[in-house]
Scaffold this active site. Structure first.
Site, PDB file in Angstrom:
ATOM      1  N   ASP A 135       0.849  -1.202   0.000  1.00 48.61           N
ATOM      2  CA  ASP A 135       0.000   0.000   0.000  1.00 48.61           C
ATOM      3  C   ASP A 135       0.882   1.249   0.000  1.00 48.61           C
ATOM      4  O   ASP A 135       2.111   1.165   0.065  1.00 48.61           O
ATOM      5  CB  ASP A 135      -0.976  -0.020   1.193  1.00 48.61           C
ATOM      6  CG  ASP A 135      -0.269   0.070   2.544  1.00 48.61           C
ATOM      7  OD1 ASP A 135       0.613   0.941   2.711  1.00 48.61           O
ATOM      8  OD2 ASP A 135      -0.612  -0.725   3.454  1.00 48.61           O
ATOM      9  N   HIS A 194       8.290  -5.341  -1.371  1.00 55.94           N
ATOM     10  CA  HIS A 194       7.385  -6.178  -2.166  1.00 55.94           C
ATOM     11  C   HIS A 194       6.630  -5.369  -3.219  1.00 55.94           C
ATOM     12  O   HIS A 194       5.603  -5.815  -3.721  1.00 55.94           O
ATOM     13  CB  HIS A 194       6.424  -6.938  -1.244  1.00 55.94           C
ATOM     14  CG  HIS A 194       7.150  -7.851  -0.297  1.00 55.94           C
ATOM     15  ND1 HIS A 194       6.629  -8.284   0.887  1.00 55.94           N
ATOM     16  CD2 HIS A 194       8.395  -8.398  -0.379  1.00 55.94           C
ATOM     17  CE1 HIS A 194       7.521  -9.064   1.503  1.00 55.94           C
ATOM     18  NE2 HIS A 194       8.593  -9.142   0.760  1.00 55.94           N
ATOM     19  N   CYS A 246       3.154  -3.413 -17.795  1.00 60.40           N
ATOM     20  CA  CYS A 246       2.941  -4.546 -18.688  1.00 60.40           C
ATOM     21  C   CYS A 246       3.813  -5.719 -18.250  1.00 60.40           C
ATOM     22  O   CYS A 246       5.006  -5.548 -17.997  1.00 60.40           O
ATOM     23  CB  CYS A 246       3.279  -4.135 -20.120  1.00 60.40           C
ATOM     24  SG  CYS A 246       3.242  -5.540 -21.249  1.00 60.40           S
ATOM     25  N   SER A 269       4.919 -10.554  10.686  1.00 57.83           N
ATOM     26  CA  SER A 269       4.960 -11.891  11.291  1.00 57.83           C
ATOM     27  C   SER A 269       6.364 -12.488  11.218  1.00 57.83           C
ATOM     28  O   SER A 269       6.640 -13.492  11.859  1.00 57.83           O
ATOM     29  CB  SER A 269       3.974 -12.811  10.570  1.00 57.83           C
ATOM     30  OG  SER A 269       4.313 -12.902   9.200  1.00 57.83           O
TER      31      SER A 269
HETATM   32  P1  NAD Z   1       1.479 -10.893   7.988  1.00 59.68           P
HETATM   33  O1  NAD Z   1       0.103 -10.775   7.424  1.00 59.68           O
HETATM   34  O2  NAD Z   1       2.243 -12.144   7.826  1.00 59.68           O
HETATM   35  O3  NAD Z   1       1.464 -10.610   9.565  1.00 59.68           O
HETATM   36  C1  NAD Z   1       0.880  -9.468  10.082  1.00 59.68           C
HETATM   37  C2  NAD Z   1       1.504  -9.183  11.437  1.00 59.68           C
HETATM   38  O4  NAD Z   1       0.919  -7.967  11.917  1.00 59.68           O
HETATM   39  C3  NAD Z   1       1.214 -10.248  12.501  1.00 59.68           C
HETATM   40  O5  NAD Z   1       2.398 -10.535  13.201  1.00 59.68           O
HETATM   41  C4  NAD Z   1       0.183  -9.578  13.423  1.00 59.68           C
HETATM   42  O6  NAD Z   1       0.304  -9.994  14.765  1.00 59.68           O
HETATM   43  C5  NAD Z   1       0.581  -8.135  13.269  1.00 59.68           C
HETATM   44  N1  NAD Z   1      -0.481  -7.171  13.544  1.00 59.68           N
HETATM   45  C6  NAD Z   1      -1.819  -7.307  13.334  1.00 59.68           C
HETATM   46  N2  NAD Z   1      -2.451  -6.179  13.681  1.00 59.68           N
HETATM   47  C7  NAD Z   1      -1.502  -5.302  14.119  1.00 59.68           C
HETATM   48  C8  NAD Z   1      -1.530  -3.962  14.595  1.00 59.68           C
HETATM   49  N3  NAD Z   1      -2.684  -3.295  14.692  1.00 59.68           N
HETATM   50  N4  NAD Z   1      -0.363  -3.368  14.942  1.00 59.68           N
HETATM   51  C9  NAD Z   1       0.804  -4.044  14.848  1.00 59.68           C
HETATM   52  N5  NAD Z   1       0.900  -5.322  14.398  1.00 59.68           N
HETATM   53  C10 NAD Z   1      -0.250  -5.929  14.035  1.00 59.68           C
HETATM   54  O7  NAD Z   1       2.243  -9.651   7.395  1.00 59.68           O
HETATM   55  P2  NAD Z   1       3.688  -9.511   6.829  1.00 59.68           P
HETATM   56  O8  NAD Z   1       4.655 -10.007   7.845  1.00 59.68           O
HETATM   57  O9  NAD Z   1       3.808  -8.122   6.377  1.00 59.68           O
HETATM   58  O10 NAD Z   1       3.772 -10.479   5.553  1.00 59.68           O
HETATM   59  C11 NAD Z   1       2.749 -10.654   4.646  1.00 59.68           C
HETATM   60  C12 NAD Z   1       3.014 -10.212   3.235  1.00 59.68           C
HETATM   61  O11 NAD Z   1       1.773  -9.779   2.725  1.00 59.68           O
HETATM   62  C13 NAD Z   1       3.937  -9.055   3.073  1.00 59.68           C
HETATM   63  O12 NAD Z   1       4.819  -9.416   2.097  1.00 59.68           O
HETATM   64  C14 NAD Z   1       3.105  -7.900   2.538  1.00 59.68           C
HETATM   65  O13 NAD Z   1       3.667  -7.379   1.361  1.00 59.68           O
HETATM   66  C15 NAD Z   1       1.799  -8.491   2.132  1.00 59.68           C
HETATM   67  N6  NAD Z   1       0.636  -7.741   2.623  1.00 59.68           N
HETATM   68  C16 NAD Z   1       0.625  -6.381   2.523  1.00 59.68           C
HETATM   69  C17 NAD Z   1      -0.442  -5.658   2.993  1.00 59.68           C
HETATM   70  C18 NAD Z   1      -0.418  -4.159   2.840  1.00 59.68           C
HETATM   71  O14 NAD Z   1       0.206  -3.645   1.925  1.00 59.68           O
HETATM   72  N7  NAD Z   1      -1.062  -3.403   3.733  1.00 59.68           N
HETATM   73  C19 NAD Z   1      -1.522  -6.307   3.584  1.00 59.68           C
HETATM   74  C20 NAD Z   1      -1.500  -7.706   3.657  1.00 59.68           C
HETATM   75  C21 NAD Z   1      -0.397  -8.400   3.187  1.00 59.68           C
HETATM   76 ZN    ZN Z   2       3.639  -4.253 -23.174  1.00 60.87          ZN
END
Ligand code: NAD
Ligand code: ZN
Length: 266
Positions: free
Chosen positions: A117, A132, A140, A208
């Site tokens: 985001d 990421h 494209c 996580s």
């Molecule tokens: P994850 O989904 O694996 O884990 C989320 C972590 O956030 C958990 O440890 C959880 O306990 C913690 N959490 C939940 N609510 C919280 C809060 N209010 N404050 C602080 N911590 C909180 O996320 P990840 O480790 O970022 O890995 C997942 C992948 O998914 C990443 O590569 C990411 O790019 C992608 N992703 C991105 C978004 C986004 O851009 N907002 C959303 C979902 C997944």
């Molecule tokens: Zn193209």
């Protein structure tokens, strides 16, 4: 390890001292950083259209190859959802900290994010590394041409939408995110490793710690004797490496910490 348990927003003097002594703070953020903005993490239960899919299917090269319509529809839904969300007090606190230290010439605060985001940017802090990629940019999949203009969000989310075609070469348009099975952007990896090797304090917020190589960055910093601090309501794969664990949410912990460190409001 100093585990701050059940007292929300109780910030230890130790953490203030660490922030006060630091000159280059690096904050590694994950999906939990944006959870309180209304962006679901991948560990949140997915309901509705996507409940029968694992995130790994929706955000993988394999998924894109075998079922581009589902992968595109999911990304459109996620991009539309993000466009309606706003930075939360945690994003804004980091922006305030970075700007204030810059103005005071007190040090730097840099963000490495795994999030796709743009909520850090909208809070006035451009991450030095978007490990990421970004779901707000489209290109494209064949020739790499940028393709912002082809994007339109459907009125209702739909489970299957074929991606638009590139006006230059006819290839499918895709979001500029890094999927499972793809290499991370070199410049973002390099910037993240350089920051982990150069910082003197690292905060790890809302991740996580299961997605590599991002999950290895705190250990790089810790290996140089740099204190690493986890801000997350729950235990993670990184918890036992931490110097301080603060069981609090990003939108509560970060404003409290930053107000304390800056000693006033901007
Ligand atoms: P994850 O989904 O694996 O884990 C989320 C972590 O956030 C958990 O440890 C959880 O306990 C913690 N959490 C939940 N609510 C919280 C809060 N209010 N404050 C602080 N911590 C909180 O996320 P990840 O480790 O970022 O890995 C997942 C992948 O998914 C990443 O590569 C990411 O790019 C992608 N992703 C991105 C978004 C986004 O851009 N907002 C959303 C979902 C997944
Ligand atoms: Zn193209």
């Amino acid at each position: 390890m100093n585990r701050l348990s059940d007292t929300p927003t109780e910030i230890p003097d130790e953490l203030y001292d660490m922030c006060g002594q630091a000159r280059r703070v690096v904050v590694l953020t994950g999906a939990g950083m944006s959870a309180e903005s209304g962006v679901p993490t991948f560990r949140d239960p997915i309901d509705g259209l996507w409940e029968n899919f694992e995130p790994e299917q929706l955000v993988s090269v394999e998924g894109w190859r075998t079922d581009p319509g589902t992968v595109w529809a999911w990304h459109l839904w996620f991009a539309a959802l993000i466009s309606k969300c706003s930075p939360n007090p945690g994003h804004r606190a980091l922006g305030r900290w970075a700007r204030t230290w810059q103005r005071r010439e007190a040090g730097t605060v840099e963000v490495i994010t795994q999030n796709i985001d743009d909520l850090h940017e909208r809070a006035g802090l451009i991450p030095i590394s978007h490990l990421h990629g970004s779901i707000t940019t489209f290109l494209c999949s064949q020739c790499g041409a940028k393709a912002q203009s082809v994007l339109s969000y459907p009125k209702e989310p739909s489970a299957h939408i074929m991606p638009p075609r590139c006006p230059v070469c006819g290839g499918y348009i895709r979001p500029a995110v890094t999927w499972f099975g793809e290499e991370l952007p070199r410049k973002d990896i390099d910037a993240a490793v350089e920051a982990a090797m150069g910082c003197d304090l690292m905060l790890v917020v809302g991740t996580s710690g299961t997605v590599h190589p991002a999950a290895g960055l705190p250990r790089l910093a810790a290996g140089r004797g740099v204190p690493i601090i986890e801000i997350n309501p729950r235990d993670t794969a990184l918890t036992h490496d931490m110097d301080i664990v603060w069981r609090e949410s990003a939108a509560v912990a970060l404003p409290a910490l930053v107000d304390g460190v800056l000693g006033d409001h901007e």
